[in-house]
Each structure stands twice: as structure tokens, then as C-alpha cells.
Design a protein around this motif. Structure first.
Motif, PDB file in Angstrom:
ATOM      1  N   GLY A  10       0.862  -1.179   0.000  1.00 45.74           N
ATOM      2  CA  GLY A  10       0.000   0.000   0.000  1.00 45.74           C
ATOM      3  C   GLY A  10       0.898   1.228   0.000  1.00 45.74           C
ATOM      4  N   LEU A  11       0.377   2.315   0.542  1.00 39.48           N
ATOM      5  CA  LEU A  11       1.127   3.564   0.513  1.00 39.48           C
ATOM      6  C   LEU A  11       2.393   3.472   1.355  1.00 39.48           C
ATOM      7  CD1 LEU A  11      -1.955   5.950   0.863  1.00 39.48           C
ATOM      8  CD2 LEU A  11      -0.648   5.464  -1.200  1.00 39.48           C
ATOM      9  N   VAL A  12       2.240   2.982   2.568  1.00 39.70           N
ATOM     10  CA  VAL A  12       3.381   2.981   3.491  1.00 39.70           C
ATOM     11  C   VAL A  12       4.401   1.904   3.089  1.00 39.70           C
ATOM     12  CG1 VAL A  12       4.078   2.695   5.904  1.00 39.70           C
ATOM     13  CG2 VAL A  12       1.986   3.957   5.355  1.00 39.70           C
ATOM     14  N   GLY A  13       3.917   0.716   2.740  1.00 35.28           N
ATOM     15  CA  GLY A  13       4.825  -0.366   2.355  1.00 35.28           C
ATOM     16  C   GLY A  13       5.657   0.009   1.140  1.00 35.28           C
ATOM     17  N   SER A  14       5.011   0.646   0.159  1.00 38.25           N
ATOM     18  CA  SER A  14       5.744   0.994  -1.063  1.00 38.25           C
ATOM     19  C   SER A  14       6.800   2.065  -0.770  1.00 38.25           C
ATOM     20  CB  SER A  14       4.775   1.498  -2.143  1.00 38.25           C
ATOM     21  OG  SER A  14       3.813   0.520  -2.422  1.00 38.25           O
ATOM     22  N   LEU A  15       6.446   3.017   0.100  1.00 38.38           N
ATOM     23  CA  LEU A  15       7.427   4.056   0.444  1.00 38.38           C
ATOM     24  C   LEU A  15       8.575   3.455   1.267  1.00 38.38           C
ATOM     25  CD1 LEU A  15       8.159   7.085   0.301  1.00 38.38           C
ATOM     26  CD2 LEU A  15       6.938   7.404   2.442  1.00 38.38           C
ATOM     27  N   GLN A  16       8.231   2.599   2.205  1.00 29.93           N
ATOM     28  CA  GLN A  16       9.267   1.989   3.030  1.00 29.93           C
ATOM     29  C   GLN A  16      10.203   1.131   2.175  1.00 29.93           C
ATOM     30  OE1 GLN A  16      10.186   2.769   5.897  1.00 29.93           O
ATOM     31  NE2 GLN A  16      11.527   1.093   6.514  1.00 29.93           N
ATOM     32  N   ALA A  17       9.655   0.547   1.117  1.00 31.10           N
ATOM     33  CA  ALA A  17      10.491  -0.250   0.210  1.00 31.10           C
ATOM     34  C   ALA A  17      11.598   0.640  -0.384  1.00 31.10           C
ATOM     35  CB  ALA A  17       9.637  -0.844  -0.900  1.00 31.10           C
ATOM     36  N   ILE A  18      11.230   1.884  -0.715  1.00 35.58           N
ATOM     37  CA  ILE A  18      12.229   2.802  -1.290  1.00 35.58           C
ATOM     38  C   ILE A  18      13.317   3.116  -0.245  1.00 35.58           C
ATOM     39  CG2 ILE A  18      12.592   5.115  -2.268  1.00 35.58           C
ATOM     40  CD1 ILE A  18       9.687   4.971  -3.329  1.00 35.58           C
ATOM     41  N   TYR A  19      12.857   3.422   0.979  1.00 32.46           N
ATOM     42  CA  TYR A  19      13.825   3.733   2.037  1.00 32.46           C
ATOM     43  C   TYR A  19      14.819   2.572   2.217  1.00 32.46           C
ATOM     44  CZ  TYR A  19      11.875   8.087   3.967  1.00 32.46           C
ATOM     45  OH  TYR A  19      11.487   9.381   4.161  1.00 32.46           O
ATOM     46  N   MET A  20      14.313   1.346   2.250  1.00 31.80           N
ATOM     47  CA  MET A  20      15.190   0.207   2.514  1.00 31.80           C
ATOM     48  C   MET A  20      16.060  -0.100   1.296  1.00 31.80           C
ATOM     49  SD  MET A  20      14.507  -0.023   5.591  1.00 31.80           S
ATOM     50  CE  MET A  20      15.621  -1.306   6.137  1.00 31.80           C
ATOM     51  N   LYS A  26      18.246  -6.020   0.115  1.00 34.74           N
ATOM     52  CA  LYS A  26      17.446  -6.727  -0.892  1.00 34.74           C
ATOM     53  C   LYS A  26      16.015  -6.686  -0.366  1.00 34.74           C
ATOM     54  CE  LYS A  26      17.499 -11.397  -3.001  1.00 34.74           C
ATOM     55  NZ  LYS A  26      16.138 -11.661  -3.128  1.00 34.74           N
ATOM     56  N   VAL A  27      15.131  -6.056  -1.101  1.00 35.63           N
ATOM     57  CA  VAL A  27      13.773  -5.819  -0.587  1.00 35.63           C
ATOM     58  C   VAL A  27      12.762  -6.676  -1.351  1.00 35.63           C
ATOM     59  CG1 VAL A  27      12.006  -4.059  -0.124  1.00 35.63           C
ATOM     60  CG2 VAL A  27      14.423  -3.417  -0.101  1.00 35.63           C
ATOM     61  N   GLU A  28      12.024  -7.493  -0.621  1.00 33.27           N
ATOM     62  CA  GLU A  28      10.946  -8.269  -1.252  1.00 33.27           C
ATOM     63  C   GLU A  28       9.618  -7.735  -0.730  1.00 33.27           C
ATOM     64  OE1 GLU A  28      11.528 -12.464  -0.652  1.00 33.27           O
ATOM     65  OE2 GLU A  28      13.299 -12.489  -1.967  1.00 33.27           O
ATOM     66  N   VAL A  29       8.746  -7.332  -1.643  1.00 33.68           N
ATOM     67  CA  VAL A  29       7.460  -6.751  -1.240  1.00 33.68           C
ATOM     68  C   VAL A  29       6.346  -7.708  -1.668  1.00 33.68           C
ATOM     69  CG1 VAL A  29       5.999  -4.693  -1.305  1.00 33.68           C
ATOM     70  CG2 VAL A  29       8.442  -4.473  -1.798  1.00 33.68           C
ATOM     71  N   TYR A  30       5.552  -8.139  -0.712  1.00 30.06           N
ATOM     72  CA  TYR A  30       4.460  -9.076  -0.991  1.00 30.06           C
ATOM     73  C   TYR A  30       3.127  -8.357  -0.852  1.00 30.06           C
ATOM     74  CZ  TYR A  30       7.948 -12.694  -0.899  1.00 30.06           C
ATOM     75  OH  TYR A  30       9.046 -13.454  -1.199  1.00 30.06           O
ATOM     76  N   GLU A  31       2.299  -8.472  -1.873  1.00 30.74           N
ATOM     77  CA  GLU A  31       1.022  -7.737  -1.882  1.00 30.74           C
ATOM     78  C   GLU A  31      -0.111  -8.685  -2.276  1.00 30.74           C
ATOM     79  OE1 GLU A  31      -0.419  -4.698  -1.182  1.00 30.74           O
ATOM     80  OE2 GLU A  31      -2.219  -5.583  -2.073  1.00 30.74           O
ATOM     81  N   ARG A  32      -1.181  -8.603  -1.512  1.00 32.09           N
ATOM     82  CA  ARG A  32      -2.336  -9.472  -1.739  1.00 32.09           C
ATOM     83  C   ARG A  32      -3.030  -9.213  -3.086  1.00 32.09           C
ATOM     84  NH1 ARG A  32      -6.973  -8.340   2.518  1.00 32.09           N
ATOM     85  NH2 ARG A  32      -6.850  -6.383   1.399  1.00 32.09           N
ATOM     86  N   ARG A  33      -3.113  -7.933  -3.450  1.00 31.35           N
ATOM     87  CA  ARG A  33      -3.860  -7.588  -4.663  1.00 31.35           C
ATOM     88  C   ARG A  33      -3.001  -7.797  -5.919  1.00 31.35           C
ATOM     89  NH1 ARG A  33      -5.525  -1.557  -3.008  1.00 31.35           N
ATOM     90  NH2 ARG A  33      -3.304  -1.575  -2.572  1.00 31.35           N
ATOM     91  N   PRO A  34      -3.663  -7.805  -7.092  1.00 36.44           N
ATOM     92  CA  PRO A  34      -2.866  -7.792  -8.333  1.00 36.44           C
ATOM     93  C   PRO A  34      -2.113  -6.472  -8.445  1.00 36.44           C
ATOM     94  CG  PRO A  34      -5.225  -8.162  -8.776  1.00 36.44           C
ATOM     95  CD  PRO A  34      -5.114  -7.811  -7.331  1.00 36.44           C
ATOM     96  N   ASP A  35      -1.199  -6.397  -9.378  1.00 39.22           N
ATOM     97  CA  ASP A  35      -0.448  -5.163  -9.589  1.00 39.22           C
ATOM     98  C   ASP A  35      -1.419  -4.062 -10.032  1.00 39.22           C
ATOM     99  OD1 ASP A  35       1.178  -3.107 -10.333  1.00 39.22           O
ATOM    100  OD2 ASP A  35       2.576  -4.331 -11.492  1.00 39.22           O
ATOM    101  N   MET A  36      -1.610  -3.080  -9.172  1.00 34.45           N
ATOM    102  CA  MET A  36      -2.625  -2.048  -9.453  1.00 34.45           C
ATOM    103  C   MET A  36      -2.244  -1.167 -10.648  1.00 34.45           C
ATOM    104  SD  MET A  36      -2.036   0.569  -6.287  1.00 34.45           S
ATOM    105  CE  MET A  36      -3.682   1.065  -6.370  1.00 34.45           C
ATOM    106  N   ARG A  37      -0.982  -1.239 -11.067  1.00 30.96           N
ATOM    107  CA  ARG A  37      -0.586  -0.438 -12.232  1.00 30.96           C
ATOM    108  C   ARG A  37      -1.135  -1.048 -13.521  1.00 30.96           C
ATOM    109  NH1 ARG A  37       5.572  -0.672 -10.608  1.00 30.96           N
ATOM    110  NH2 ARG A  37       4.792  -2.765 -10.129  1.00 30.96           N
ATOM    111  N   LYS A  38      -1.572  -2.316 -13.425  1.00 36.75           N
ATOM    112  CA  LYS A  38      -2.070  -2.991 -14.644  1.00 36.75           C
ATOM    113  C   LYS A  38      -3.579  -3.067 -14.690  1.00 36.75           C
ATOM    114  CE  LYS A  38       2.012  -5.820 -15.055  1.00 36.75           C
ATOM    115  NZ  LYS A  38       2.579  -7.031 -14.518  1.00 36.75           N
TER     116      LYS A  38
END
Ligand SMILES: Cc1cc2nc3c(=O)[nH]c(=O)nc-3n(C[C@H](O)[C@H](O)[C@H](O)COP(=O)(O)OP(=O)(O)OC[C@H]3O[C@@H](n4cnc5c(N)ncnc54)[C@H](O)[C@@H]3O)c2cc1C
Length: 444
Positions: A10-20, A26-38
Motif C-alpha cells: 500500500g502507501l506505506v509499504g511501497s514508500l518503506q520499500a524505497i527507504y530500505m 534486498k527488498v521483497e514486497v508481498y502484496e495481496r492484490r494484483p499489480d494495481m498499475r495494470k
């Protein structure tokens, strides 16, 4: 390369991914929903959010401010609409201060793209976190496309999976974990004021529009395409409520009576009213936010708040800034940093949670109240003459980085002073006098 796992893009996870990612993990981000950009953003769920200074600071430190500025529309004040359709504008802060309307979906997409630009970030969509084994920090995900389960290990876990966090649910079974959730008696529904023919804005795009009506209210924030997303905050039950408005005729009658100037701008009102979901508003508090040196919760997963101060996302973004500072000052010691982050931040999360609940009353009721407006006018005068002595609470929360708990305490002190001033006889005539000014200065 050491790995970190982010659950929830979501908003916070995606931003925190950038910080890390910037720190070289090595950052792995797991998201329940499909890729919302598609996928197309669903109409009727296109919340826009007010982004303010705390959020901007976090965005700027992540190095992506210019990207986000492209989708942000400044709102310099509240535009109040009364039942006759008259409007009054109330500036939020100083001339150069504004909050910014951004589409939650677009912002999330941008944050994902910025995070995905780092080679060391990988996204795993359609991955629903089911559980975490606290013995070995093993996460179980369900791939919702293949229905297969996947185990993921070896990495510190950032739980940014929102107000109904699966990770928090697991932590709730641990000893001495505290949890509290509270639903408002009001829910919300999104409606639309479409763009004018030719794509312009039908009402001032640089204001947050409010139709305050006591027990309920509607607000509207501009979108880039000329439309406005309106949100009706309305009781679930009662005389004027989601429960009592059942037919097309009910909707028309009610809106024409209480929001006449808005109705004229909402050609799809009736269809949207029945098609768009009614959602609830929850406050979540819990403690602690970390599990040893293994897991830390951030954003709504640990402190979901009601939206009336426009600070849910902003506080979640501020979590990223604050964690980053603490992590570096502890020389990246995970255990120390997780604990210190919780110790530092919990009181601030509680403070903004309380302020958000209080501000609902201010927005739906007091902004149309003469005495309240006078109070604000006096405060504004003192602020402009003595900015080092008096910063209104709204400005402290929205335009400063003063910890929320300090802002709340300052606000309580100011409220006491203003209560004394407002109790003076003839304050309506005296408000601009030297006498009132001196009295305030003495009490500060
Ligand atoms: C009507 C409304 C208006 C608002 N207005 C404002 C505003 O003006 N300003 C403001 O600052 N804030 C506002 N907010 C609050 C803001 O939307 C939230 O605070 C913010 O979205 C929190 O971000 P988050 O990343 O913590 O959670 P979310 O944005 O909810 O993201 C959580 C992510 O985790 C994913 N997820 C959930 N469960 C799992 C699982 N089990 N496994 C994997 N992934 C999972 C979700 O799909 C989602 O992508 C508003 C909220 C509402 C409801």
C-alpha cells in the motif's frame, strides 16, 4: 545482501520499500492484490487524500518529490457550503501553505513504480500473507492466482498490511499484546462531481470543499481530470442515515434539501449512491508494534485512524522518516531500532488518533458556527503577530513536524486560553482590541 520483507504494498509499504532499497537491502514486497498499475482504478473507490507536510517530508527524503508533485493539487483552505448554497472560504495556514489533493490509487502506483526502479526491489503480487511463524520468522503466503502456498524466510519483516493486518492478527496471540478497535457510527460513501464540459473544474479546485451539516457532512477534493471525489460521511442508522435513505426518491429529496448546490453538479448522484459501496471507519490501537528484532508494524497496521484530520497516510509516511532516523542513529541495530521506534512513536500515534476523532466534530459542525469562527479569527491574528509564541493546532499538525503528542498538548493549553477569552463579555466587539491581545500574551 541482507534481505528485508515488506508485507503490503500500500502507501506505506511501497514508500518503506524505497527507504530500505536506498540503504542497499534486498527488498521483497508481498502484496495481496494484483499489480494495481495494470488494472483500471475502480470508480467509486477513488479516494483522494490530503497530503501535507509530514507526508511531503517523507516523500522528499525518499528522493521522489518531483514525481509526486505531478499528481498533487494544492488546496489552500476550506470552502464551506451552507444549505442555501452560499460559500465561505477559510484559509488553512499562511499564504504559502497548502495541503494537496492526491488520488490514493495514482499515488500508490507512483510509489510502486519508484520502488520498482531499484534493482534490489522485487514485488510479488497476488500474494496474500496468511500467517507468520514467530519461532523461525517464516511467512506463509497464498498465491491467489495459483492457489499455491509459499513459505518465505530470512529477513526482517515490515508489516504494512493495513488496518486489518494479518501479521497483527498473529501477534495478537502473543502474551501481553494489547489491541483495541473501534468503529464509528458513521460510514462513508464516495460520489462524483464530474469535470465540466471541456475538462474544467466546476468548483474551485484549490479548496477542500465541505458541506457541514451537524450530524453529518460531505467533502469534495479535486482530481487532475477536472472531476471531484465527494465523500459523504453519514450515520449508518437514524433519521438522516444510510439506513433511512432507501429509494431513488429518498436520495433526490434528501440531497436537494441539504446539499442543493452540490446536487446541480452531480448528474450521476442517484446511480452512484446505490452502486458505490458504503464503507466503515475504524480506529485501531495496539502495542507493542514490534516482535523482538523480527517484525515491526507501520502505518495503518499499527495505528489506523479516522480520516478527519487528513493524517492517516501522513502519519504512516512519517513512520518511515522516523524509523529511518532511529535506525541510522542506532547504527542499523534492528532490535534497538524496532523498540525505540515503538517507544517514540506510540504516543504520537495515539495523539493523532484522538485529534482525528475530535476533528470530525469540528469539520461537520463547528466550521459553520459563528463563535468557533471568531475563535479561529483571534487565533489567526495572534499567530500572524507572534508566530514564535502561538501556532494554531491545525498548523502544528498539518504544516509542522512537531510530534503529534506535543501538538496535542500545546493545543490543549491554547484551548484553555481561548475558552477564557471567548467567555469575555462583548468578545464579538472586543476581539481585535489591545486588551484581548495583552490578555492572551499574558496567559501564554
Ligand atoms: C475515506 C478515507 C479518507 C482518507 N483521507 C486521508 C487523507 O486525506 N489524508 C491522509 O493522510 N490519510 C487519509 N486516509 C488514510 C489513509 O488512506 C491510510 O492511512 C493509508 O492508506 C494507510 O496506508 P497503509 O500503507 O498503512 O495501508 P493501506 O494503504 O491500507 O495498504 C495496505 C496494503 O496491504 C495489502 N494487504 C492487506 N492485507 C494483506 C495480506 N494479508 N497480505 C498481503 N498484503 C496485504 C493491501 O492490499 C494494501 O495494498 C483516509 C482513509 C479513508 C478511509
Amino acid at each position: 545482501m541482507e534481505k528485508v520483507i515488506i508485507v503490503g504494498a500500500g502507501l506505506v509499504g511501497s514508500l518503506q520499500a524505497i527507504y530500505m532499497a536506498k540503504k542497499g537491502y534486498k527488498v521483497e514486497v508481498y502484496e495481496r492484490r494484483p499489480d494495481m498499475r495494470k488494472v483500471n482504478l475502480v470508480a467509486g473507490r477513488s479516494i483522494n487524500l490530503a497530503l501535507s507536510n509530514r507526508g511531503w517530508k517523507a516523500i522528499s527524503e525518499a528522493g521522489i518529490q518531483s514525481e509526486i508533485e505531478k499528481i498533487a493539487i494544492p488546496m489552500r483552505g476550506r470552502m464551506m457550503h451552507d444549505e442555501e448554497g452560499n460559500t465561505t472560504f477559510q484559509q488553512y495556514g499562511k499564504d504559502d501553505e497548502a495541503i494537496y489533493s492526491v488520488s490514493r490509487g495514482l499515488l500508490n502506483q507512483k510509489l510502486m513504480t519508484c520502488a520498482g526502479d531499484f534493482e534490489n526491489v522485487s514485488f510479488f503480487f497476488n500474494h496474500q500473507c496468511l500467517d507468520v511463524n514467530l519461532e523461525n520468522n517464516e511467512l506463509t503466503f497464498l498465491n491467489t492466482e495459483t492457489n499455491e502456498k509459499k513459505k518465505v524466510t530470512e529477513g526482517k519483516i515490515f508489516a504494512t498490511d493495513g488496518a486489518f493486518s494479518a501479521i497483527r492478527k498473529r501477534l495478537m496471540k502473543t502474551d501481553r499484546f494489547n489491541y483495541q478497535q473501534m468503529y464509528l457510527e458513521h460510514g462513508y460513501k464516495e460520489l462524483t462531481i464530474p469535470a465540466a464540459d471541456g475538462g474544467g473544474f466546476k468548483i474551485d479546485k484549490n479548496a477542500l470543499h465541505i458541506w457541514p451539516r451537524g450530524e453529518y457532512m460531505m467533502i469534495a477534493l479535486a482530481n487532475e481530470d477536472g472531476s471531484f471525489t465527494c465523500t459523504l460521511f453519514f450515520p449508518f442508522e437514524g433519521e438522516n442515515s444510510f439506513g433511512s435513505i432507501k429509494t431513488k426518491a429518498d436520495v433526490e429529496k434528501f440531497f436537494n434539501r441539504v446539499f442543493p448546490d452540490a446536487v446541480e453538479l452531480m448528474p450521476n448522484l442517484v446511480e452512484e449512491y446505490f452502486e458505490n459501496p458504503t464503507a466503515s471507519l475504524v480506529t485501531v490501537r495496539c502495542s507493542p508494534w514490534n516482535y523482538k528484532d523480527q517484525i515491526i508494524m507501520m502505518g495503518d497496521s499499527s495505528h489506523a485512524i479516522v480520516p478527519f484530520y487528513g493524517q492517516g497516510m501522513n502519519s504512516g509516511f512519517e513512520d518511515c522518516t522516523v524509523f529511518n532516523e532511529i535506525f541510522e542513529s542506532n547504527k542499523r541495530d534492528w532490535e534497538k531500532s524496532f523498540k525505540e521506534f515503538f517507544d517514540t512513536r506510540k504516543k504520537d500515534a495515539d495523539a493523532i488518533s484522538n485529534l482525528a476523532l475530535q476533528n470530525f466534530i469540528e469539520m461537520r459542525d463547528l466550521v459553520a458556527d459563528e463563535s468557533f469562527l471568531l475563535r479561529k479569527k483571534i487565533e489567526k491574528k495572534i499567530y500572524s503577530k507572534y508566530p514564535e509564541k502561538w501556532v494554531p493546532l491545525y498548523s502544528q499538525v498539518t504544516f509542522s513536524h512537531t510530534p503529534y503528542s506535543e501538538a496535542l498538548a500545546n493545543g490543549k493549553r491554547q484551548e484553555k486560553i481561548m475558552d477564557c477569552i471567548m467567555a469575555k463579555e462583548n468578545i464579538e466587539q472586543l476581539w481585535d482590541s489591545q486588551e484581548v491581545e495583552d490578555e492572551i500574551l499574558e496567559m501564554i
